[in-house]
Write an enzyme that holds these catalytic residues in place. Structure first.
Site, PDB file in Angstrom:
ATOM      1  N   ARG A   1       8.347 -33.740   8.912  1.00  0.00           N
ATOM      2  CA  ARG A   1       7.244 -33.508   9.858  1.00  0.00           C
ATOM      3  C   ARG A   1       6.595 -32.148   9.624  1.00  0.00           C
ATOM      4  NH1 ARG A   1      11.848 -32.161  12.556  1.00  0.00           N
ATOM      5  NH2 ARG A   1      11.807 -30.367  13.972  1.00  0.00           N
ATOM      6  N   HIS A   2       7.376 -31.218   9.101  1.00  0.00           N
ATOM      7  CA  HIS A   2       6.807 -29.893   8.826  1.00  0.00           C
ATOM      8  C   HIS A   2       5.808 -29.946   7.669  1.00  0.00           C
ATOM      9  CE1 HIS A   2       9.639 -28.372  11.666  1.00  0.00           C
ATOM     10  NE2 HIS A   2      10.650 -28.864  10.987  1.00  0.00           N
TER      11      HIS A   2
ATOM     12  N   ARG B   1       2.394 -30.750   8.956  1.00  0.00           N
ATOM     13  CA  ARG B   1       1.793 -29.601   9.649  1.00  0.00           C
ATOM     14  C   ARG B   1       1.286 -28.572   8.644  1.00  0.00           C
ATOM     15  NH1 ARG B   1       6.817 -29.785  13.887  1.00  0.00           N
ATOM     16  NH2 ARG B   1       6.009 -31.555  15.055  1.00  0.00           N
TER      17      ARG B   1
ATOM     18  N   ASP C   1       0.865  -1.177   0.000  1.00  0.00           N
ATOM     19  CA  ASP C   1       0.000   0.000   0.000  1.00  0.00           C
ATOM     20  C   ASP C   1       0.908   1.236   0.000  1.00  0.00           C
ATOM     21  OD1 ASP C   1       0.909   0.218   2.602  1.00  0.00           O
ATOM     22  OD2 ASP C   1      -1.069   0.192   3.548  1.00  0.00           O
ATOM     23  N   HIS C   2       0.333   2.409   0.196  1.00  0.00           N
ATOM     24  CA  HIS C   2       1.126   3.644   0.176  1.00  0.00           C
ATOM     25  C   HIS C   2       2.178   3.654   1.290  1.00  0.00           C
ATOM     26  CE1 HIS C   2      -2.380   4.044   2.720  1.00  0.00           C
ATOM     27  NE2 HIS C   2      -1.712   4.924   3.429  1.00  0.00           N
TER      28      HIS C   2
ATOM     29  N   GLY D   1      -1.702  -5.781   8.367  1.00  0.00           N
ATOM     30  CA  GLY D   1      -2.905  -5.802   7.534  1.00  0.00           C
ATOM     31  C   GLY D   1      -2.708  -6.556   6.233  1.00  0.00           C
TER      32      GLY D   1
ATOM     33  N   ARG E   1       7.039   0.746   8.124  1.00  0.00           N
ATOM     34  CA  ARG E   1       7.210   1.696   9.220  1.00  0.00           C
ATOM     35  C   ARG E   1       7.841   1.012  10.435  1.00  0.00           C
ATOM     36  NH1 ARG E   1       1.116   4.222   8.494  1.00  0.00           N
ATOM     37  NH2 ARG E   1       1.613   5.592   6.730  1.00  0.00           N
TER      38      ARG E   1
ATOM     39  N   HIS F   1      10.209 -24.118   8.042  1.00  0.00           N
ATOM     40  CA  HIS F   1       9.195 -24.877   8.800  1.00  0.00           C
ATOM     41  C   HIS F   1       7.771 -24.661   8.287  1.00  0.00           C
ATOM     42  CE1 HIS F   1      11.759 -25.589  12.685  1.00  0.00           C
ATOM     43  NE2 HIS F   1      12.374 -25.962  11.568  1.00  0.00           N
ATOM     44  N   ASN F   2       7.459 -23.462   7.830  1.00  0.00           N
ATOM     45  CA  ASN F   2       6.071 -23.150   7.443  1.00  0.00           C
ATOM     46  C   ASN F   2       5.858 -23.155   5.934  1.00  0.00           C
ATOM     47  OD1 ASN F   2       6.776 -20.814   9.881  1.00  0.00           O
ATOM     48  ND2 ASN F   2       5.336 -22.461  10.307  1.00  0.00           N
TER      49      ASN F   2
ATOM     50  N   CYS G   1       3.118  -3.268   4.047  1.00  0.00           N
ATOM     51  CA  CYS G   1       2.252  -2.139   4.398  1.00  0.00           C
ATOM     52  C   CYS G   1       2.948  -1.408   5.544  1.00  0.00           C
ATOM     53  CB  CYS G   1       0.826  -2.582   4.730  1.00  0.00           C
ATOM     54  SG  CYS G   1       0.625  -3.562   6.232  1.00  0.00           S
ATOM     55  N   GLY G   2       2.243  -0.578   6.279  1.00  0.00           N
ATOM     56  CA  GLY G   2       2.906   0.176   7.339  1.00  0.00           C
ATOM     57  C   GLY G   2       3.510  -0.731   8.398  1.00  0.00           C
ATOM     58  N   THR G   3       2.701  -1.642   8.900  1.00  0.00           N
ATOM     59  CA  THR G   3       3.167  -2.577   9.928  1.00  0.00           C
ATOM     60  C   THR G   3       3.459  -3.967   9.375  1.00  0.00           C
ATOM     61  OG1 THR G   3       0.898  -3.256  10.344  1.00  0.00           O
ATOM     62  CG2 THR G   3       1.774  -1.461  11.718  1.00  0.00           C
ATOM     63  N   GLY G   4       2.906  -4.273   8.223  1.00  0.00           N
ATOM     64  CA  GLY G   4       2.979  -5.633   7.673  1.00  0.00           C
ATOM     65  C   GLY G   4       1.823  -6.493   8.151  1.00  0.00           C
TER      66      GLY G   4
HETATM   67  C1  RB5 Z   1      -2.007   2.587   6.533  1.00  0.00           C
HETATM   68  O1  RB5 Z   1      -2.058   3.792   7.210  1.00  0.00           O
HETATM   69  C2  RB5 Z   1      -1.752   1.456   7.527  1.00  0.00           C
HETATM   70  O2  RB5 Z   1      -2.878   1.282   8.339  1.00  0.00           O
HETATM   71  C3  RB5 Z   1      -1.410   0.187   6.800  1.00  0.00           C
HETATM   72  O3  RB5 Z   1      -0.314   0.400   5.994  1.00  0.00           O
HETATM   73  C4  RB5 Z   1      -1.035  -1.031   7.641  1.00  0.00           C
HETATM   74  O4  RB5 Z   1      -0.096  -0.712   8.614  1.00  0.00           O
HETATM   75  C5  RB5 Z   1      -2.157  -1.851   8.154  1.00  0.00           C
HETATM   76  O5  RB5 Z   1      -1.973  -2.925   8.729  1.00  0.00           O
END
Ligand code: RB5
Length: 145
Positions: A133-134, A137, A8-9, A71, A110, A99-100, A66-69
């Site tokens: 074994r993995h 699973r 995303d942005h 979402g 971010r 493993h996964n 994304c910002g946090t990864g």
């Molecule tokens: C966008 O502002 C932010 O919410 C998105 O990038 C992400 O971090 C969501 O999980």
């Protein structure tokens, strides 16, 4: 290797850095967007887009940001057959593959700096699934309702 990337942005800058890194390593990259960091977009769209490309075979692996990864990894994991792993260090990335059998790497633009993110990418791409074994699973994951 053919790798699909998407963000995303908020993940755009890191996605671009990852793309340049992958190309420099000689990989083929399919960029599913977003292409304009100035326009606010929805991470579920790009997580799903990359996951569908990986599942359909358009790419062997995917990388989403994304910002946090968080979402975008949730979004990717809604697509059947996708195993997206949100990683914040190279150890997690190695284990996600070993493993996964993760087929998508998710990161937070971010959260991690570019240097760390590229180490995470290298660890992810440089590790193979151990099977055994993995494998059983991972099969359970696929059969979960
Ligand atoms: C966008 O502002 C932010 O919410 C998105 O990038 C992400 O971090 C969501 O999980």
């Amino acid at each position: 290797m053919r790798i699909c990337v998407g963000s995303d942005h908020a993940g755009f800058e890191l996605k671009e850095a990852v793309k340049a890194h992958l190309l420099a390593l000689g990989h083929e990259v399919e960029d599913a967007g977003t292409y304009d960091p100035g326009v606010s977009v929805d991470y579920p769209d790009f997580g799903a887009l990359v996951a569908r490309k990986v599942i359909s075979g358009a790419g062997e692996l995917g990388i989403v940001v994304c910002g946090t990864g968080i979402g975008i990894s949730i979004a990717a994991n809604k697509v059947r057959g996708a195993r997206a792993a949100l990683c914040t260090d190279p150890y997690m990335a190695r284990m996600a593959r070993a493993h996964n059998n993760a087929n998508i790497l998710a990161m937070g633009g971010r959260v991690v700096g570019v240097g760390l993110a590229l180490d995470i990418v290298d660890a992810f791409l440089g590790t193979s699934f151990e099977g055994g074994r993995h494998g059983l699973r991972v099969e359970k994951l696929e059969n979960q309702a």
